[in-house]
Design a protein around this motif. Structure first.
Motif, PDB file in Angstrom:
ATOM      1  N   GLN A 214       0.875  -1.305  -0.263  1.00  0.00           N
ATOM      2  CA  GLN A 214       0.077  -0.050   0.006  1.00  0.00           C
ATOM      3  C   GLN A 214       0.839   1.306  -0.021  1.00  0.00           C
ATOM      4  O   GLN A 214       0.640   2.252  -0.598  1.00  0.00           O
ATOM      5  CB  GLN A 214      -0.901   0.137   1.135  1.00  0.00           C
ATOM      6  CG  GLN A 214      -2.061  -0.824   1.222  1.00  0.00           C
ATOM      7  CD  GLN A 214      -3.107  -0.806   2.157  1.00  0.00           C
ATOM      8  OE1 GLN A 214      -2.715  -0.204   3.292  1.00  0.00           O
ATOM      9  NE2 GLN A 214      -4.248  -1.392   2.124  1.00  0.00           N
ATOM     10  N   GLN A 215       1.887   1.243   0.742  1.00  0.00           N
ATOM     11  CA  GLN A 215       2.881   2.453   0.755  1.00  0.00           C
ATOM     12  C   GLN A 215       3.432   2.808  -0.620  1.00  0.00           C
ATOM     13  O   GLN A 215       3.594   3.900  -1.033  1.00  0.00           O
ATOM     14  CB  GLN A 215       3.965   2.152   1.789  1.00  0.00           C
ATOM     15  CG  GLN A 215       4.946   3.486   2.079  1.00  0.00           C
ATOM     16  CD  GLN A 215       5.579   3.021   3.126  1.00  0.00           C
ATOM     17  OE1 GLN A 215       7.105   2.820   2.840  1.00  0.00           O
ATOM     18  NE2 GLN A 215       5.355   3.107   4.466  1.00  0.00           N
ATOM     19  N   LEU A 216       3.699   1.651  -1.515  1.00  0.00           N
ATOM     20  CA  LEU A 216       4.341   1.828  -2.546  1.00  0.00           C
ATOM     21  C   LEU A 216       3.498   2.381  -3.556  1.00  0.00           C
ATOM     22  O   LEU A 216       3.509   3.302  -4.458  1.00  0.00           O
ATOM     23  CB  LEU A 216       4.894   0.555  -3.044  1.00  0.00           C
ATOM     24  CG  LEU A 216       5.627   0.611  -4.482  1.00  0.00           C
ATOM     25  CD1 LEU A 216       6.542   1.499  -4.605  1.00  0.00           C
ATOM     26  CD2 LEU A 216       6.214  -0.749  -4.869  1.00  0.00           C
ATOM     27  N   VAL A 217       1.981   1.658  -3.304  1.00  0.00           N
ATOM     28  CA  VAL A 217       1.007   2.373  -4.345  1.00  0.00           C
ATOM     29  C   VAL A 217       0.904   3.773  -4.073  1.00  0.00           C
ATOM     30  O   VAL A 217       0.546   4.662  -5.143  1.00  0.00           O
ATOM     31  CB  VAL A 217      -0.411   1.652  -3.901  1.00  0.00           C
ATOM     32  CG1 VAL A 217      -1.578   2.240  -4.637  1.00  0.00           C
ATOM     33  CG2 VAL A 217      -0.266   0.210  -4.682  1.00  0.00           C
ATOM     34  N   GLY A 218       0.676   4.203  -2.843  1.00  0.00           N
ATOM     35  CA  GLY A 218       0.516   5.519  -2.626  1.00  0.00           C
ATOM     36  C   GLY A 218       1.787   6.599  -3.174  1.00  0.00           C
ATOM     37  O   GLY A 218       1.629   7.367  -3.621  1.00  0.00           O
ATOM     38  N   GLU A 219       2.844   5.970  -3.018  1.00  0.00           N
ATOM     39  CA  GLU A 219       4.178   6.864  -3.563  1.00  0.00           C
ATOM     40  C   GLU A 219       4.245   6.906  -4.954  1.00  0.00           C
ATOM     41  O   GLU A 219       4.415   7.742  -5.583  1.00  0.00           O
ATOM     42  CB  GLU A 219       5.505   6.142  -2.920  1.00  0.00           C
ATOM     43  CG  GLU A 219       5.521   5.879  -1.450  1.00  0.00           C
ATOM     44  CD  GLU A 219       6.844   5.487  -0.990  1.00  0.00           C
ATOM     45  OE1 GLU A 219       7.781   4.875  -2.039  1.00  0.00           O
ATOM     46  OE2 GLU A 219       7.426   5.692   0.160  1.00  0.00           O
ATOM     47  N   LEU A 220       3.788   5.810  -5.576  1.00  0.00           N
ATOM     48  CA  LEU A 220       3.590   6.010  -7.095  1.00  0.00           C
ATOM     49  C   LEU A 220       2.634   6.810  -7.680  1.00  0.00           C
ATOM     50  O   LEU A 220       2.926   7.354  -8.408  1.00  0.00           O
ATOM     51  CB  LEU A 220       3.415   4.280  -7.617  1.00  0.00           C
ATOM     52  CG  LEU A 220       4.268   3.307  -7.519  1.00  0.00           C
ATOM     53  CD1 LEU A 220       3.786   1.846  -7.658  1.00  0.00           C
ATOM     54  CD2 LEU A 220       5.649   3.588  -8.593  1.00  0.00           C
ATOM     55  N   LEU A 221       1.590   6.562  -7.023  1.00  0.00           N
ATOM     56  CA  LEU A 221       0.252   7.691  -7.341  1.00  0.00           C
ATOM     57  C   LEU A 221       0.667   9.104  -7.268  1.00  0.00           C
ATOM     58  O   LEU A 221       0.753  10.098  -7.992  1.00  0.00           O
ATOM     59  CB  LEU A 221      -0.912   7.354  -6.425  1.00  0.00           C
ATOM     60  CG  LEU A 221      -1.746   6.096  -7.025  1.00  0.00           C
ATOM     61  CD1 LEU A 221      -2.766   5.741  -6.087  1.00  0.00           C
ATOM     62  CD2 LEU A 221      -2.171   6.140  -8.431  1.00  0.00           C
ATOM     63  N   LEU A 222       1.440   9.321  -6.204  1.00  0.00           N
ATOM     64  CA  LEU A 222       1.804  10.962  -5.592  1.00  0.00           C
ATOM     65  C   LEU A 222       2.946  11.254  -6.688  1.00  0.00           C
ATOM     66  O   LEU A 222       3.016  12.518  -6.795  1.00  0.00           O
ATOM     67  CB  LEU A 222       2.412  10.976  -4.070  1.00  0.00           C
ATOM     68  CG  LEU A 222       0.977  10.568  -3.287  1.00  0.00           C
ATOM     69  CD1 LEU A 222       1.672  10.584  -1.803  1.00  0.00           C
ATOM     70  CD2 LEU A 222       0.147  11.909  -3.324  1.00  0.00           C
ATOM     71  N   SER A 233       5.567  18.774 -13.237  1.00  0.00           N
ATOM     72  CA  SER A 233       4.271  19.313 -12.670  1.00  0.00           C
ATOM     73  C   SER A 233       4.221  19.067 -11.196  1.00  0.00           C
ATOM     74  O   SER A 233       4.611  17.802 -10.939  1.00  0.00           O
ATOM     75  CB  SER A 233       3.057  19.057 -13.370  1.00  0.00           C
ATOM     76  OG  SER A 233       1.819  19.234 -12.803  1.00  0.00           O
ATOM     77  N   GLN A 234       3.815  19.759 -10.336  1.00  0.00           N
ATOM     78  CA  GLN A 234       3.691  19.379  -8.887  1.00  0.00           C
ATOM     79  C   GLN A 234       2.108  19.017  -8.766  1.00  0.00           C
ATOM     80  O   GLN A 234       1.646  18.651  -7.440  1.00  0.00           O
ATOM     81  CB  GLN A 234       3.621  20.611  -8.102  1.00  0.00           C
ATOM     82  CG  GLN A 234       5.178  21.213  -8.021  1.00  0.00           C
ATOM     83  CD  GLN A 234       6.327  19.750  -7.735  1.00  0.00           C
ATOM     84  OE1 GLN A 234       6.103  19.270  -6.808  1.00  0.00           O
ATOM     85  NE2 GLN A 234       7.380  19.742  -8.863  1.00  0.00           N
ATOM     86  N   ALA A 235       1.133  19.210  -9.564  1.00  0.00           N
ATOM     87  CA  ALA A 235      -0.215  18.642  -9.339  1.00  0.00           C
ATOM     88  C   ALA A 235      -0.303  17.326  -9.283  1.00  0.00           C
ATOM     89  O   ALA A 235       0.244  16.591 -10.161  1.00  0.00           O
ATOM     90  CB  ALA A 235      -1.049  19.374 -10.518  1.00  0.00           C
ATOM     91  N   TYR A 236      -1.292  16.911  -8.323  1.00  0.00           N
ATOM     92  CA  TYR A 236      -1.699  15.452  -8.304  1.00  0.00           C
ATOM     93  C   TYR A 236      -2.640  15.018  -9.646  1.00  0.00           C
ATOM     94  O   TYR A 236      -3.359  15.963 -10.072  1.00  0.00           O
ATOM     95  CB  TYR A 236      -2.446  15.081  -7.047  1.00  0.00           C
ATOM     96  CG  TYR A 236      -2.909  13.805  -7.019  1.00  0.00           C
ATOM     97  CD1 TYR A 236      -2.153  12.719  -6.461  1.00  0.00           C
ATOM     98  CD2 TYR A 236      -4.217  13.499  -7.164  1.00  0.00           C
ATOM     99  CE1 TYR A 236      -2.391  11.434  -6.441  1.00  0.00           C
ATOM    100  CE2 TYR A 236      -4.720  12.149  -7.118  1.00  0.00           C
ATOM    101  CZ  TYR A 236      -3.777  11.113  -6.637  1.00  0.00           C
ATOM    102  OH  TYR A 236      -4.096  10.036  -6.693  1.00  0.00           O
ATOM    103  N   VAL A 237      -1.951  13.946 -10.069  1.00  0.00           N
ATOM    104  CA  VAL A 237      -2.808  13.505 -11.250  1.00  0.00           C
ATOM    105  C   VAL A 237      -3.527  12.062 -11.026  1.00  0.00           C
ATOM    106  O   VAL A 237      -4.711  12.165 -11.333  1.00  0.00           O
ATOM    107  CB  VAL A 237      -1.735  12.946 -12.159  1.00  0.00           C
ATOM    108  CG1 VAL A 237      -2.330  12.402 -13.491  1.00  0.00           C
ATOM    109  CG2 VAL A 237      -1.156  14.282 -12.838  1.00  0.00           C
ATOM    110  N   GLY A 238      -2.855  11.217 -10.159  1.00  0.00           N
ATOM    111  CA  GLY A 238      -3.844  10.007 -10.095  1.00  0.00           C
ATOM    112  C   GLY A 238      -4.116   9.027 -10.865  1.00  0.00           C
ATOM    113  O   GLY A 238      -4.716   7.962 -10.540  1.00  0.00           O
ATOM    114  N   GLY A 239      -3.469   9.154 -11.989  1.00  0.00           N
ATOM    115  CA  GLY A 239      -3.621   8.138 -12.934  1.00  0.00           C
ATOM    116  C   GLY A 239      -2.979   6.687 -12.502  1.00  0.00           C
ATOM    117  O   GLY A 239      -1.994   6.892 -12.222  1.00  0.00           O
ATOM    118  N   ILE A 240      -3.916   5.567 -12.865  1.00  0.00           N
ATOM    119  CA  ILE A 240      -3.058   4.270 -12.554  1.00  0.00           C
ATOM    120  C   ILE A 240      -2.528   3.654 -13.520  1.00  0.00           C
ATOM    121  O   ILE A 240      -2.080   2.661 -13.767  1.00  0.00           O
ATOM    122  CB  ILE A 240      -4.231   3.466 -11.839  1.00  0.00           C
ATOM    123  CG1 ILE A 240      -5.416   2.860 -12.702  1.00  0.00           C
ATOM    124  CG2 ILE A 240      -4.833   4.120 -10.706  1.00  0.00           C
ATOM    125  CD1 ILE A 240      -6.223   1.833 -12.217  1.00  0.00           C
TER     126      ILE A 240
END
Length: 320
Positions: A214-222, A233-240
């Motif tokens: 889960q920690q890795l998923v979060g870091e990858l998304l961020l 870009s510093q904006a969150y994208v959230g694409g999987i």
């Protein structure tokens, strides 16, 4: 749904990593092998990334094979800005004790597909060089494949050129070989790839988790915050990204699919474009053609909210 046996072909960057993490945790997927190809990073880096992600996921000893370093025909410069030089956007993972299969990726895929107890779904999330070599050198595997699901192509715009998507553009001859293999094929392309995102609150919740996966998923998304053109870009994208192809495989009812003739452009300005014929008369015209195009399941639309929920439900299971 009944369990599905799969093999994965990857060029593990940030979104291949998300796909691996999803596949390992999904209760209805059994992974027989993972083959690696150069793409988002060098082959050596892709292999190491894949093994380290499998460690974080707590995966069993899934065989990992090293495959092609270059495209079948034309050698082109790879684009690595989006995933960073290491493919994982600078995320540092512990060293792995996993070993690479003594079989090269093509031989590993052949072995694992032919020896499986039931037909195998091949999920290709990278340039399709390994897959083309597999189908060419070992045509007998087609009798053991249920289907091929690949992330690549587009029925609209491209990302590495105006009309071409990266995975197909990097080896369009390989993509052509796969499409024309006769194996039922589904294309999960940019039409949906760029739209399947999860909310930032989930990414931050995962990043704060004590569970390595889960920690890795979060870091990858961020860290998937680079723009498609490679600018930061510093904006969150959230694409999987590539993980969406696995969501499609496991939850197809959340997606809109059309069956269309598809061919890859191999020359000129459009090299690497997947030309998708969506005309109402396309199938009739192909039936009368002396050189018919392969008919492909093309993923065209999705329920973004439900598909994102399907992804987070699987990731949530790591800590259940």
């Amino acid at each position: 749904m009944p369990a599905r046996t799969i093999v994965l072909d990857v060029d593990t960057g940030t979104d291949d990593a998300l796909a691996l993490l999803y596949a390992v945790a999904h209760p209805d997927l059994t992974i027989r092998a993972v083959s690696c190809v150069a793409g988002n990073a060098s082959l050596e880096r892709v292999v190491a990334n894949t093994q380290q992600v499998l460690d974080a996921a707590g995966a069993p000893d899934i065989p990992v094979g090293a495959g092609a370093r270059k495209a079948l025909v034309e050698r082109v410069q790879q684009e690595s800005a989006f995933h960073g030089e290491d493919g994982l956007a600078g995320i540092v993972l512990p060293a792995t004790a996993r070993t690479v299969s003594p079989l090269n990726a093509v031989e590993l895929l052949r072995q694992q597909v032919v020896e499986a107890d039931s037909p195998v779904t091949l999920v290709a999330l990278a340039p399709q060089t390994n897959i083309a070599l597999l189908l060419t050198l070992h045509p007998e595997v087609t009798d053991h494949l249920e289907r091929i699901v690949f992330m690549g192509g587009s029925a609209s715009v491209g990302n590495v050129t105006a009309v071409a998507e990266f995975n197909v553009w990097l080896d369009p001859e390989a993509a052509t070989c796969v499409l024309e293999s006769g194996v039922p094929t589904a294309m999960y392309g940019l039409d949906v790839f760029n739209r399947l995102t999860v909310e930032e609150e989930h990414a931050r919740r995962y990043a704060a988790s004590d569970h390595p996966a889960q920690q890795l998923v979060g870091e990858l998304l961020l860290r998937r915050g680079a723009r498609a053109d490679g600018l930061s870009s510093q904006a969150y994208v959230g694409g999987i990204g590539d993980a969406g192809a696995l969501v499609y495989l496991t939850r197809p009812e959340l997606f809109t699919v059309g069956r269309h003739p598809v061919r890859v452009d191999l020359a000129g300005l459009g090299r690497g474009q997947t030309v998708v014929d969506r005309r109402p008369v396309a199938q009739e015209l192909q039936a009368r053609s002396d050189d018919p195009w392969p008919t492909v399941e093309v993923v065209l639309d999705l329920d973004v909210q439900q598909a994102a929920r399907a992804f987070t439900e699987v990731v949530d299971a790591y800590a259940a």
